[in-house]
Design an enzyme around this catalytic site. Structure first.
Site, PDB file in Angstrom:
ATOM      1  N   HIS A 141      -3.505   2.712  -2.694  1.00 30.81           N
ATOM      2  CA  HIS A 141      -2.259   2.035  -2.313  1.00 30.81           C
ATOM      3  C   HIS A 141      -2.043   0.726  -3.052  1.00 30.81           C
ATOM      4  CE1 HIS A 141      -5.282  -0.152  -0.007  1.00 30.81           C
ATOM      5  NE2 HIS A 141      -4.423  -1.161   0.011  1.00 30.81           N
TER       6      HIS A 141
HETATM    7  C1  UD1 Z   1      -0.993  -4.829   2.223  1.00 31.55           C
HETATM    8  C2  UD1 Z   1      -1.799  -5.934   1.534  1.00 31.55           C
HETATM    9  C3  UD1 Z   1      -2.980  -5.315   0.805  1.00 31.55           C
HETATM   10  C4  UD1 Z   1      -3.809  -4.470   1.732  1.00 31.55           C
HETATM   11  C5  UD1 Z   1      -2.937  -3.449   2.453  1.00 31.55           C
HETATM   12  C6  UD1 Z   1      -3.733  -2.712   3.486  1.00 31.55           C
HETATM   13  C7  UD1 Z   1      -0.526  -7.874   0.725  1.00 31.55           C
HETATM   14  C8  UD1 Z   1       0.058  -8.534  -0.466  1.00 31.55           C
HETATM   15  N1  UD1 Z   1      -0.973  -6.632   0.539  1.00 31.55           N
HETATM   16  O1  UD1 Z   1      -0.484  -3.984   1.207  1.00 31.55           O
HETATM   17  O2  UD1 Z   1      -3.802  -6.357   0.289  1.00 31.55           O
HETATM   18  O3  UD1 Z   1      -4.799  -3.819   1.003  1.00 31.55           O
HETATM   19  O4  UD1 Z   1      -1.845  -4.123   3.104  1.00 31.55           O
HETATM   20  O5  UD1 Z   1      -3.211  -1.480   3.772  1.00 31.55           O
HETATM   21  O6  UD1 Z   1      -0.576  -8.458   1.771  1.00 31.55           O
HETATM   22  N2  UD1 Z   1       5.048   0.182   4.914  1.00 31.55           N
HETATM   23  C9  UD1 Z   1       5.440   1.025   5.918  1.00 31.55           C
HETATM   24  N3  UD1 Z   1       4.886   0.846   7.154  1.00 31.55           N
HETATM   25  C10 UD1 Z   1       3.994  -0.120   7.417  1.00 31.55           C
HETATM   26  C11 UD1 Z   1       3.610  -0.993   6.390  1.00 31.55           C
HETATM   27  C12 UD1 Z   1       4.151  -0.819   5.146  1.00 31.55           C
HETATM   28  O7  UD1 Z   1       6.239   1.928   5.728  1.00 31.55           O
HETATM   29  O8  UD1 Z   1       3.538  -0.219   8.566  1.00 31.55           O
HETATM   30  C13 UD1 Z   1       5.597   0.384   3.546  1.00 31.55           C
HETATM   31  C14 UD1 Z   1       6.882  -0.373   3.282  1.00 31.55           C
HETATM   32  O9  UD1 Z   1       7.654   0.406   2.443  1.00 31.55           O
HETATM   33  C15 UD1 Z   1       6.390  -1.594   2.549  1.00 31.55           C
HETATM   34  C16 UD1 Z   1       5.200  -1.077   1.768  1.00 31.55           C
HETATM   35  O10 UD1 Z   1       4.621  -0.090   2.602  1.00 31.55           O
HETATM   36  O11 UD1 Z   1       7.366  -2.134   1.697  1.00 31.55           O
HETATM   37  C17 UD1 Z   1       4.165  -2.131   1.430  1.00 31.55           C
HETATM   38  O12 UD1 Z   1       3.732  -2.844   2.596  1.00 31.55           O
HETATM   39  P1  UD1 Z   1       3.113  -4.318   2.470  1.00 31.55           P
HETATM   40  O13 UD1 Z   1       2.616  -4.760   3.787  1.00 31.55           O
HETATM   41  O14 UD1 Z   1       4.065  -5.223   1.754  1.00 31.55           O
HETATM   42  O15 UD1 Z   1       1.916  -4.141   1.485  1.00 31.55           O
HETATM   43  P2  UD1 Z   1       0.766  -3.050   1.450  1.00 31.55           P
HETATM   44  O16 UD1 Z   1       0.914  -2.260   0.211  1.00 31.55           O
HETATM   45  O17 UD1 Z   1       0.679  -2.353   2.752  1.00 31.55           O
HETATM   46  N1  UDP Z   2      -8.287   3.780   7.113  1.00 29.24           N
HETATM   47  C1  UDP Z   2      -7.923   4.515   8.244  1.00 29.24           C
HETATM   48  N2  UDP Z   2      -7.132   5.617   8.080  1.00 29.24           N
HETATM   49  C2  UDP Z   2      -6.692   6.030   6.863  1.00 29.24           C
HETATM   50  C3  UDP Z   2      -7.074   5.281   5.723  1.00 29.24           C
HETATM   51  C4  UDP Z   2      -7.866   4.153   5.874  1.00 29.24           C
HETATM   52  O1  UDP Z   2      -8.314   4.182   9.359  1.00 29.24           O
HETATM   53  O2  UDP Z   2      -5.977   7.027   6.790  1.00 29.24           O
HETATM   54  C5  UDP Z   2      -9.101   2.552   7.286  1.00 29.24           C
HETATM   55  C6  UDP Z   2     -10.420   2.546   6.564  1.00 29.24           C
HETATM   56  O3  UDP Z   2     -11.438   3.077   7.377  1.00 29.24           O
HETATM   57  C7  UDP Z   2     -10.639   1.071   6.275  1.00 29.24           C
HETATM   58  C8  UDP Z   2      -9.248   0.492   6.213  1.00 29.24           C
HETATM   59  O4  UDP Z   2      -8.374   1.484   6.732  1.00 29.24           O
HETATM   60  O5  UDP Z   2     -11.330   0.430   7.326  1.00 29.24           O
HETATM   61  C9  UDP Z   2      -8.889   0.152   4.800  1.00 29.24           C
HETATM   62  O6  UDP Z   2      -7.562  -0.247   4.754  1.00 29.24           O
HETATM   63  P1  UDP Z   2      -6.703  -0.224   3.443  1.00 29.24           P
HETATM   64  O7  UDP Z   2      -7.296   0.715   2.471  1.00 29.24           O
HETATM   65  O8  UDP Z   2      -5.303  -0.003   3.867  1.00 29.24           O
HETATM   66  O9  UDP Z   2      -6.792  -1.731   2.953  1.00 29.24           O
HETATM   67  P2  UDP Z   2      -7.816  -2.570   2.067  1.00 29.24           P
HETATM   68  O10 UDP Z   2      -9.169  -2.457   2.657  1.00 29.24           O
HETATM   69  O11 UDP Z   2      -7.735  -2.052   0.676  1.00 29.24           O
HETATM   70  O12 UDP Z   2      -7.269  -3.947   2.142  1.00 29.24           O
END
Ligand code: UD1
Ligand code: UDP
Length: 357
Positions: free
Chosen positions: A205
């Site tokens: 992601h």
């Molecule tokens: C964010 C964090 C990233 C982390 C990740 C964990 C920042 C800059 N990035 O990235 O470091 O690894 O979370 O998963 O803070 N969206 C949904 N539903 C949700 C959340 C997001 O549909 O509940 C979609 C939206 O289209 C949104 C996109 O995902 O625009 C990105 O969400 P955002 O929270 O901005 O960043 P992540 O890629 O989730």
């Molecule tokens: N995770 C989860 N369900 C999923 C994918 C990931 O529960 O379908 C959990 C995983 O076990 C880990 C966390 O989400 O603890 C990682 O989150 P993510 O990869 O979104 O963020 P990052 O760690 O890269 O910030």
């Protein structure tokens, strides 16, 4: 002492859960604010249910937006709560925009900030997470470094040693606390008709991998080659950001079993039983290392080099040849190593430190 815990995304809910449990266990004065950066059921509420966490006292519901939009809105919301509640210390975890905003808002009104998972560095400033980590570390008063290496990163940047505490990572606590429950509750392998060690698990992601069509196309090509070479299913719980881009770019995932994001308990089972895990997630690099499953990181750098050192993880980038070579290497490589992220008592150590400081 009144402790203010801030969280906003899936990994923060998971990694803060041991701290919330520890506050509950000790009957401490604490409250939780959810920024609402993640809000879809399977990225948010599912984890509160799964991990049996109390509902946060506040939810800012800021939702998605640009970096400045998210950060600005969170700062405004958190400042108001701080001025009303007057906490003694604010705790943030990791490297998201929630962490950047929370640590900045608190430090500007002179409230003590504790950064959980401090000192991680990819040394790649093109990643938004790296900017967030560096800023959060430098405005924090107490830095909870998961490993000795992360402590050294902080010292190199001139952060005073007296502010740094090596505690291990709370993800170890979360894995230990939930693995048994996970094994006893449901069976995601059966549901997906998978056999232990006869499938691959995929998650990605990161903005640099999914916001660029060419980059994502290369990555998917590499995974498709793996699926064909090994003739094994590739299970892919798709992050909403990735889902959005797959639709936009019009990719079809023929060789991949894509599913909605799963709960933490299900994901732990999927990780523990996979032959190999392919990921660009930070938390997944740590969990595979803890669970004893080899990991292939679809990036050129990592802020978790401890996993490379112990041999649980390898950097493969997104080129198919390198992904394939890495898969061969990890399939034939060692299957056990020492977990460098601590003994599962990080939350206990963090709360002990907060009480003394
Ligand atoms: C964010 C964090 C990233 C982390 C990740 C964990 C920042 C800059 N990035 O990235 O470091 O690894 O979370 O998963 O803070 N969206 C949904 N539903 C949700 C959340 C997001 O549909 O509940 C979609 C939206 O289209 C949104 C996109 O995902 O625009 C990105 O969400 P955002 O929270 O901005 O960043 P992540 O890629 O989730
Ligand atoms: N995770 C989860 N369900 C999923 C994918 C990931 O529960 O379908 C959990 C995983 O076990 C880990 C966390 O989400 O603890 C990682 O989150 P993510 O990869 O979104 O963020 P990052 O760690 O890269 O910030």
């Amino acid at each position: 002492m009144n402790i203010f815990i801030i969280l906003g995304t899936r990994p923060e809910i998971i990694k803060m859960s041991p701290l919330i449990r520890e506050c509950e266990k000790r009957n401490l004065d604490y409250f939780v604010l959810h920024t609402g950066q993640h809000y879809s059921f399977e990225m948010d509420k599912a984890f509160f249910d799964d991990l049996e966490l109390p509902k946060p006292a506040y939810n800012l519901e800021i939702g998605s937006g640009s970096h400045a939009e998210q950060t600005g809105k969170i700062m405004v919301g958190i400042e108001k709560v701080i001025l009303d509640e007057k906490p003694d210390v604010v705790l943030v975890q990791g490297d998201t925009n929630t962490v950047l905003a929370g640590s900045l808002a608190a430090s500007k009104v002179n409230i003590k900030v504790g950064h959980v998972e401090a000192g991680l560095r990819s040394y790649d400033r093109s990643m938004p997470e790296e900017i967030n980590r560096v800023v959060a570390d430098h405005v924090s008063n107490i830095l909870f470094a998961p490993t000795e290496l992360s402590k050294q990163n902080l010292l190199k940047e001139g952060i005073e040693e007296s502010k740094i505490f090596v505690t291990g990572n709370t993800i170890v606590d979360a894995v230990f606390q939930n693995l048994e429950i996970s094994n006893n509750k449901g069976n995601v392998l059966n549901d997906l008709k998978l056999k232990s060690k006869e499938y691959f698990l995929l998650t990605f992601h990161r903005a640099e991998n999914v916001d660029n069509r060419e980059q994502m196309s290369k990555l998917l090509k590499g995974i498709s080659m793996i699926q064909k070479e090994y003739s094994m299913p590739v299970v892919f719980p798709v992050h909403p950001r990735t889902e959005k881009r797959i639709q936009e770019f019009g990719f079809s995932l023929e060789d991949i079993t894509s599913i909605r994001p799963v709960s933490f308990l299900e994901f732990l089972q999927l990780e523990a039983n996979a032959r190999l895990v392919f990921t660009d997630s930070g938390g997944v690099q740590e969990e595979t290392c803890i669970l004893g499953t080899p990991c292939i990181t679809l990036r050129d750098n990592t802020e978790r080099p401890e996993t490379l050192e112990v041999g649980s993880n390898i950097l493969a980038g997104v080129e198919s040849d390198r992904i394939m070579q890495s898969a061969v290497k990890m399939t034939n490589g060692k299957k056990s190593w020492n977990n460098p992220f601590g003994d599962g008592k990080a939350a206990e150590k963090i709360i002990d430190t907060l009480i003394i400081e």
